[in-house]
Design an enzyme around this catalytic site. Structure first.
Site, PDB file in Angstrom:
ATOM      1  N   HIS A   1      83.935  50.463  51.906  1.00 53.54           N
ATOM      2  CA  HIS A   1      83.035  51.601  51.737  1.00 53.54           C
ATOM      3  C   HIS A   1      81.571  51.163  51.719  1.00 53.54           C
ATOM      4  O   HIS A   1      80.706  51.830  52.275  1.00 53.54           O
ATOM      5  CB  HIS A   1      83.374  52.364  50.451  1.00 53.54           C
ATOM      6  CG  HIS A   1      84.386  53.444  50.680  1.00 53.54           C
ATOM      7  ND1 HIS A   1      85.727  53.179  50.807  1.00 53.54           N
ATOM      8  CD2 HIS A   1      84.243  54.780  50.859  1.00 53.54           C
ATOM      9  CE1 HIS A   1      86.364  54.325  51.029  1.00 53.54           C
ATOM     10  NE2 HIS A   1      85.488  55.305  51.064  1.00 53.54           N
TER      11      HIS A   1
ATOM     12  N   LYS B   1      94.076  58.140  44.054  1.00 56.75           N
ATOM     13  CA  LYS B   1      94.677  58.589  42.794  1.00 56.75           C
ATOM     14  C   LYS B   1      93.574  58.754  41.751  1.00 56.75           C
ATOM     15  O   LYS B   1      92.553  58.075  41.814  1.00 56.75           O
ATOM     16  CB  LYS B   1      95.743  57.605  42.305  1.00 56.75           C
ATOM     17  CG  LYS B   1      95.187  56.226  41.993  1.00 56.75           C
ATOM     18  CD  LYS B   1      96.144  55.397  41.161  1.00 56.75           C
ATOM     19  CE  LYS B   1      95.720  53.946  41.142  1.00 56.75           C
ATOM     20  NZ  LYS B   1      95.720  53.290  39.853  1.00 56.75           N
TER      21      LYS B   1
END
Lengths: 294, 169
Positions: B36, B105
């Site tokens: 990222h 999650k």
């Protein structure tokens, strides 16, 4: 004096790294099955069934239960009447982690520096906790720790006046803040007392206790049961998608502390909270390898 | 259970019902923290992303190595979602670039929730820790970018019937 070789140690650590990552403890799967009997809604039931199926596949196919095969935390209890030959203990442990990671196709999740972050690509170094104990054996406990749950852990220096109520509030807050991040249902390890750093270590050790066992001290056993009930009232549930099972167990590990303090550490373990152990050289009779029974 | 095939349309993403299971097939791109950081640096430097973002699915995951020389060898080692919250600092930047869904999650920040709504994205959750099971949904693995990052590299996973929950953000 009894001798043990560095190679024997590395062999044992390599084997335990793979076993811990592929074979979920029977105490954990039993607790998950018990949770399945308690849950009535579709969502938590489906998640628990998936976790049990996942553990079964991992064991049968000899593959990791979770992709986060953790940073290797190794507890070495070295008998004071034993002598290690052929190398240093730390090197032997790291050789074992390196080999276990390669042979078990475990993930390399360790970076050399916390800020510069280059991956060591062999999952070393391990975190080693050495203690010297009476006897002529070396007990090795390998507890790979995933960071989804490790990141949700916390230490707080409470005041003596905060007492048991303050301790329980802090544990509850920590589990609530963690939410679905640590892959619930979790195991909650609590270190109470000692000093700042000892509380954290005590909480880590609390995760090694077999799920389903009682705390030997009735005072703390009662606190564990009360906390477990309160945590399971939070409604976070398996996977964090809601349900009655947010934790499978709460283990509190107390120690003496200073008149001015009440350090409390909460180490969250995920729904597998892995650990396997062995003793070298193998004892002459009786004791077998297996799940930790601290 | 609703079935989805990537790349997704705006309409398909808008029709997702929070709290329900969906079954996702097609290509998903793995990206964790380190990837990222690089993806956002690429965008900020005026560069192009190494995969088509619009309508895609980014899976916050770093798999185990693929076991080799095994009978019936799987295409990938165990793989499952990592904590999405760690990507929260980067996610809105990517969402601004093109609509897509993210898979991970745990909860998201308010900034991410706002970006999800603003740019027509969605957040899906896989079952944390069920990595041996999840790996069975993967049919193909192809490297895409940042191979030097090891498990944090971006890879294209072709998945079939990956069960996910549409999260309320």
């Amino acid at each position: 004096m009894r001798e043990i070789t560095a190679v024997q140690i590395a062999d044992a650590v390599a084997r335990l790294c793979v076993e811990a990552n592929t074979d979920a403890g029977a105490d954990i799967t039993t607790a998950l099955e018990r949770a399945l009997k308690i849950e009535t809604d579709g969502m938590p039931r489906r998640v628990l069934e998936a976790l049990l199926e996942n553990a079964k596949i991992a064991k049968e196919e000899h593959i990791p239960i979770c992709q986060d095969t953790g940073m290797a935390v190794v507890f070495a209890e070295l008998g004071q009447d034993i002598h290690i030959t052929g190398g240093a203990l730390d090197d032997a442990i790291n050789d074992g982690v390196r080999r276990g990671t390669r042979e078990g196709y475990l993930r390399s999740s360790v970076v050399r520096d916390p800020v510069r972050r280059d991956n060591t690509l062999d999952n070393t170094p391990a975190v080693v906790h050495l203690s010297l104990v009476p006897g002529s054996g070396l007990r090795l406990i390998v507890a790979p720790k995933g960071f989804g749950s490790e990141n949700m852990s916390a230490v707080k220096m409470l005041k003596p006046a905060d007492g048991l109520e303050g301790l329980e509030r802090f544990v509850l807050e920590t589990v609530q803040t963690a939410g679905g991040n640590p892959c619930p249902p979790v195991i909650v390890g609590v270190g109470a007392g000692g000093t700042f750093e000892l509380a954290a270590l005590l909480s880590k050790k609390a995760l090694l206790r077999e799920v389903g066992t009682e705390n030997p001290d009735p005072f703390w056993d009662e606190a564990e049961k009360r906390l477990l009930a309160a945590i399971n009232e939070l409604g976070i549930g398996p996977g964090g998608f809601g349900g009655k099972t947010t934790a499978l167990a709460v283990h509190i590990n107390p120690y003496a502390t200073h008149i001015a303090g009440l350090p409390v550490a909460v180490n969250i373990g995920c729904h597998v909270t892995r650990h396997k152990e062995t003793t070298l050289p193998p004892p002459d009779a009786g004791k077998r390898d297996g799940d930790v029974t601290l | 259970m609703k079935t989805l095939l990537t790349p997704l349309t705006r309409g398909e993403i808008a029709s997702l019902q929070e709290g329900t299971w969906v079954s996702l097939s097609g290509v998903v791109y793995t990206a964790r923290d380190a990837a990222h950081k690089r993806l956002c640096e690429l965008l900020d430097g005026g560069g192009l992303l190494p995969f088509p973002l619009e309508g895609s699915a980014i899976f916050y995951a770093g798999p185990c190595p693929t076991p080799s020389a095994k009978q019936g060898s799987p295409v990938i080692g165990p793989v499952g979602p990592t904590t999405s919250g760690r990507m929260d600092g980067y996610a809105p930047r990517l969402m601004r670039e093109a609509f897509h869904v993210t898979i991970g999650k745990g909860p998201r920040s308010q900034e991410v929730a706002a970006a999800i709504r603003r740019y027509g994205c969605a957040y899906l959750s896989a079952i944390g820790g069920a990595a041996a099971l999840t790996a069975r949904c993967v049919e193909k693995v192809e490297p895409v970018a940042f191979e030097d990052l090891g498990t944090e590299a971006v890879v294209a996973l072709t998945v079939r019937d990956l069960p996910l929950i549409v999260m309320n953000v």
